[in-house]
Design an enzyme around this catalytic site. Structure first.
Site, PDB file in Angstrom:
ATOM      1  N   TYR A  33       0.847  -1.235  -0.016  1.00 15.05           N
ATOM      2  CA  TYR A  33       0.049  -0.098   0.038  1.00 15.05           C
ATOM      3  C   TYR A  33       0.875   1.263  -0.010  1.00 15.05           C
ATOM      4  O   TYR A  33       2.060   1.187   0.175  1.00 15.05           O
ATOM      5  CB  TYR A  33      -0.922   0.044   1.130  1.00 15.05           C
ATOM      6  CG  TYR A  33      -0.266   0.267   2.563  1.00 15.05           C
ATOM      7  CD1 TYR A  33       0.309  -0.506   3.162  1.00 15.05           C
ATOM      8  CD2 TYR A  33      -0.599   1.674   3.089  1.00 15.05           C
ATOM      9  CE1 TYR A  33       1.118  -0.338   4.362  1.00 15.05           C
ATOM     10  CE2 TYR A  33       0.006   1.887   4.363  1.00 15.05           C
ATOM     11  CZ  TYR A  33       0.648   0.942   4.810  1.00 15.05           C
ATOM     12  OH  TYR A  33       1.543   1.411   6.239  1.00 15.05           O
ATOM     13  N   ARG A  52       8.359   3.999  -4.649  1.00 17.96           N
ATOM     14  CA  ARG A  52       8.392   3.137  -3.523  1.00 17.96           C
ATOM     15  C   ARG A  52       7.463   1.792  -3.754  1.00 17.96           C
ATOM     16  O   ARG A  52       7.618   0.763  -3.472  1.00 17.96           O
ATOM     17  CB  ARG A  52       8.278   3.758  -2.139  1.00 17.96           C
ATOM     18  CG  ARG A  52       8.251   2.777  -0.965  1.00 17.96           C
ATOM     19  CD  ARG A  52       8.262   3.248   0.386  1.00 17.96           C
ATOM     20  NE  ARG A  52       7.004   3.960   0.673  1.00 17.96           N
ATOM     21  CZ  ARG A  52       6.808   4.964   1.629  1.00 17.96           C
ATOM     22  NH1 ARG A  52       7.721   5.092   2.427  1.00 17.96           N
ATOM     23  NH2 ARG A  52       5.468   5.339   1.833  1.00 17.96           N
ATOM     24  N   ARG A 101      -8.303 -20.658  -1.408  1.00 12.47           N
ATOM     25  CA  ARG A 101      -7.165 -20.448  -0.596  1.00 12.47           C
ATOM     26  C   ARG A 101      -6.033 -21.225  -0.723  1.00 12.47           C
ATOM     27  O   ARG A 101      -6.221 -22.589  -0.800  1.00 12.47           O
ATOM     28  CB  ARG A 101      -7.550 -20.443   0.934  1.00 12.47           C
ATOM     29  CG  ARG A 101      -6.527 -20.291   1.956  1.00 12.47           C
ATOM     30  CD  ARG A 101      -6.913 -20.017   3.376  1.00 12.47           C
ATOM     31  NE  ARG A 101      -6.034 -19.900   4.388  1.00 12.47           N
ATOM     32  CZ  ARG A 101      -5.247 -20.649   5.214  1.00 12.47           C
ATOM     33  NH1 ARG A 101      -5.501 -21.918   4.874  1.00 12.47           N
ATOM     34  NH2 ARG A 101      -4.316 -20.288   5.857  1.00 12.47           N
ATOM     35  N   LYS A 151       6.428  -2.032   1.791  1.00 14.13           N
ATOM     36  CA  LYS A 151       5.370  -1.504   2.466  1.00 14.13           C
ATOM     37  C   LYS A 151       4.135  -2.488   2.471  1.00 14.13           C
ATOM     38  O   LYS A 151       3.104  -2.266   1.584  1.00 14.13           O
ATOM     39  CB  LYS A 151       4.998  -0.082   1.888  1.00 14.13           C
ATOM     40  CG  LYS A 151       3.924   0.751   2.729  1.00 14.13           C
ATOM     41  CD  LYS A 151       4.194   2.234   2.329  1.00 14.13           C
ATOM     42  CE  LYS A 151       3.137   3.000   3.319  1.00 14.13           C
ATOM     43  NZ  LYS A 151       3.087   3.131   4.791  1.00 14.13           N
ATOM     44  N   GLU A 183      11.609   2.511  14.332  1.00 19.44           N
ATOM     45  CA  GLU A 183      10.997   3.656  13.861  1.00 19.44           C
ATOM     46  C   GLU A 183       9.457   3.395  14.622  1.00 19.44           C
ATOM     47  O   GLU A 183       9.583   2.728  15.635  1.00 19.44           O
ATOM     48  CB  GLU A 183      10.639   3.274  12.410  1.00 19.44           C
ATOM     49  CG  GLU A 183       9.847   2.077  12.030  1.00 19.44           C
ATOM     50  CD  GLU A 183       9.628   1.635  10.558  1.00 19.44           C
ATOM     51  OE1 GLU A 183       9.716   2.477   9.552  1.00 19.44           O
ATOM     52  OE2 GLU A 183       9.798   0.625  10.179  1.00 19.44           O
ATOM     53  N   LEU A 207      10.918   1.366   7.334  1.00 16.32           N
ATOM     54  CA  LEU A 207      10.392   1.658   5.964  1.00 16.32           C
ATOM     55  C   LEU A 207      11.041   2.986   5.724  1.00 16.32           C
ATOM     56  O   LEU A 207      11.154   3.740   6.316  1.00 16.32           O
ATOM     57  CB  LEU A 207       8.995   2.067   6.276  1.00 16.32           C
ATOM     58  CG  LEU A 207       8.340   2.440   4.624  1.00 16.32           C
ATOM     59  CD1 LEU A 207       7.951   1.164   3.975  1.00 16.32           C
ATOM     60  CD2 LEU A 207       6.853   3.210   4.948  1.00 16.32           C
TER      61      LEU A 207
HETATM   62  N1  PDD Z   1       2.682   5.050   7.209  1.00 11.74           N
HETATM   63  N2  PDD Z   1       7.347   3.764   8.846  1.00 11.74           N
HETATM   64  C1  PDD Z   1       6.218   3.023   8.795  1.00 11.74           C
HETATM   65  C2  PDD Z   1       6.297   1.664   9.573  1.00 11.74           C
HETATM   66  C3  PDD Z   1       5.207   3.517   8.134  1.00 11.74           C
HETATM   67  O1  PDD Z   1       4.133   2.742   8.117  1.00 11.74           O
HETATM   68  C4  PDD Z   1       5.135   4.801   7.590  1.00 11.74           C
HETATM   69  C5  PDD Z   1       3.969   5.536   6.768  1.00 11.74           C
HETATM   70  C6  PDD Z   1       6.407   5.463   7.753  1.00 11.74           C
HETATM   71  C7  PDD Z   1       6.695   6.959   7.059  1.00 11.74           C
HETATM   72  O2  PDD Z   1       6.614   6.664   5.505  1.00 11.74           O
HETATM   73  P1  PDD Z   1       6.126   8.061   4.653  1.00 11.74           P
HETATM   74  O3  PDD Z   1       6.883   9.090   5.163  1.00 11.74           O
HETATM   75  O4  PDD Z   1       6.514   7.580   3.190  1.00 11.74           O
HETATM   76  O5  PDD Z   1       4.611   8.115   4.932  1.00 11.74           O
HETATM   77  C8  PDD Z   1       7.408   4.936   8.643  1.00 11.74           C
HETATM   78  C9  PDD Z   1       1.572   5.388   6.692  1.00 11.74           C
HETATM   79  C10 PDD Z   1       1.411   6.937   6.592  1.00 11.74           C
HETATM   80  C11 PDD Z   1       0.328   4.564   7.128  1.00 11.74           C
HETATM   81  O6  PDD Z   1       0.502   3.477   7.339  1.00 11.74           O
HETATM   82  O7  PDD Z   1      -0.674   5.356   7.057  1.00 11.74           O
END
Ligand code: PDD
Length: 287
Positions: A33, A52, A101, A151, A183, A207
């Site tokens: 996503y 990405r 499945r 992601k 993170e 990420l």
């Molecule tokens: N999340 N680390 C993780 C684990 C994340 O899920 C996200 C983003 C980030 C930051 O990435 P970016 O700057 O590209 O948004 C770092 C999104 C916003 C979400 O899951 O809603």
């Protein structure tokens, strides 16, 4: 009136949009996503998110079912038809619905991937009052899988982390592995010490945030010193400032970690300044 959403080439009212119960996103979390922010009706960092996305798909041996241009067109159309001024566009691509499945990946020739997009409207998102006071975080063990650079939609543990934070009267959790912060549950984590911005280096442990890339670039352009390395919770608690970045939070100060105030326990000068620069530059570059 509900939203208009996008499913596999069609724009539909949200209550008419359907995905199969055999979809591998649903059964196996076999999907990726992106979340792209919208400010003033324009997309922030769209290219970064698209790049990405392509990488996430490729790392999982999934095809890319939609071209860069078409993806941009769908994002723009959804923003337009749903009158989104501030908010975001959520995109999910899965390995599709093979009709049963099975752990084995379906033949991509026979099973088309599922592509879903929808908007989330958050009026005044950039003027969030939370940014003025900052957020409080707890630390929890990072027990996610080892490919956090992809992601994927496997968000159960991050979701549990947010609930643990909520239960502790806090806003979010920072994940800790081998004694160092990886993170936040859905954002990248930073500390500031003696004017230097410290954030974990990029590899498969975290990420590769699109907002992270932009913020570090702006910080370096503003002659701020940046060090990319792991740091501990103790180091963060003794830092002058802490903050997080993500597409939906932009730059958000962190004022408390595991009950300990960071600095004066209020946002310092670096995080708010970076937030200001990020929002200003992103608005200028938005498409
Ligand atoms: N999340 N680390 C993780 C684990 C994340 O899920 C996200 C983003 C980030 C930051 O990435 P970016 O700057 O590209 O948004 C770092 C999104 C916003 C979400 O899951 O809603």
């Amino acid at each position: 009136m509900g939203r208009i959403v996008y499913v596999n080439g069609e724009y539909l009212p949200e209550d008419e949009a359907k995905v199969s119960i055999f979809d591998r996103g649903f059964l196996m979390a076999d999907g990726v996503y992106e979340v792209t922010s919208v400010l003033d009706g324009k997309l922030i960092d769209f290219d970064g998110h698209a790049v990405r996305l392509a990488r996430s798909l490729s790392e999982l041996d999934m095809g890319n079912p939609i071209s860069h241009e078409d993806l941009l067109a769908v994002h723009r159309e959804l923003v337009r038809v749903n009158d989104v001024v501030d908010g975001g566009v959520y995109l999910q691509i899965t390995r599709g619905a093979p009709g049963d499945r099975d752990f084995v990946f379906p033949d991509p020739e026979e099973t088309p991937q599922t592509v879903v997009l929808f908007t989330q409207s958050k009026p005044g998102m950039a003027e969030s009052p939370q940014a003025k006071v900052g957020i409080k975080v707890i630390s929890i063990e990072d027990i996610r899988w080892g490919r956090r650079d992809i992601k994927t939609v496997q968000l159960l543990y991050p979701s549990m982390g947010k609930m643990m934070a909520k239960k502790a009267g806090c806003d979010d959790a920072w994940l800790v592995e081998d004694g160092a912060v990886t993170e936040g549950t859905s954002n990248n984590a930073y500390i500031v010490k003696g004017g230097k911005i410290i954030t974990r280096n990029l590899n498969s442990d975290i990420l590769h945030g699109i907002t992270r890339a932009a913020v570090l670039r702006f910080a370096r352009e503003a002659q701020m010193e940046v060090e990319e390395r792991p740091f501990t919770i103790e180091e963060a608690q003794n830092a002058d400032e802490a903050f997080i970045t993500s597409a939906s939070m932009f730059v958000m100060p962190v004022v408390e970690i595991d009950g300990e105030a960071v600095g004066e326990g209020v946002p310092g000068s670096v995080a708010p300044r970076l937030r200001e620069i990020y929002l200003e530059e992103s608005r200028k570059a938005a498409i």
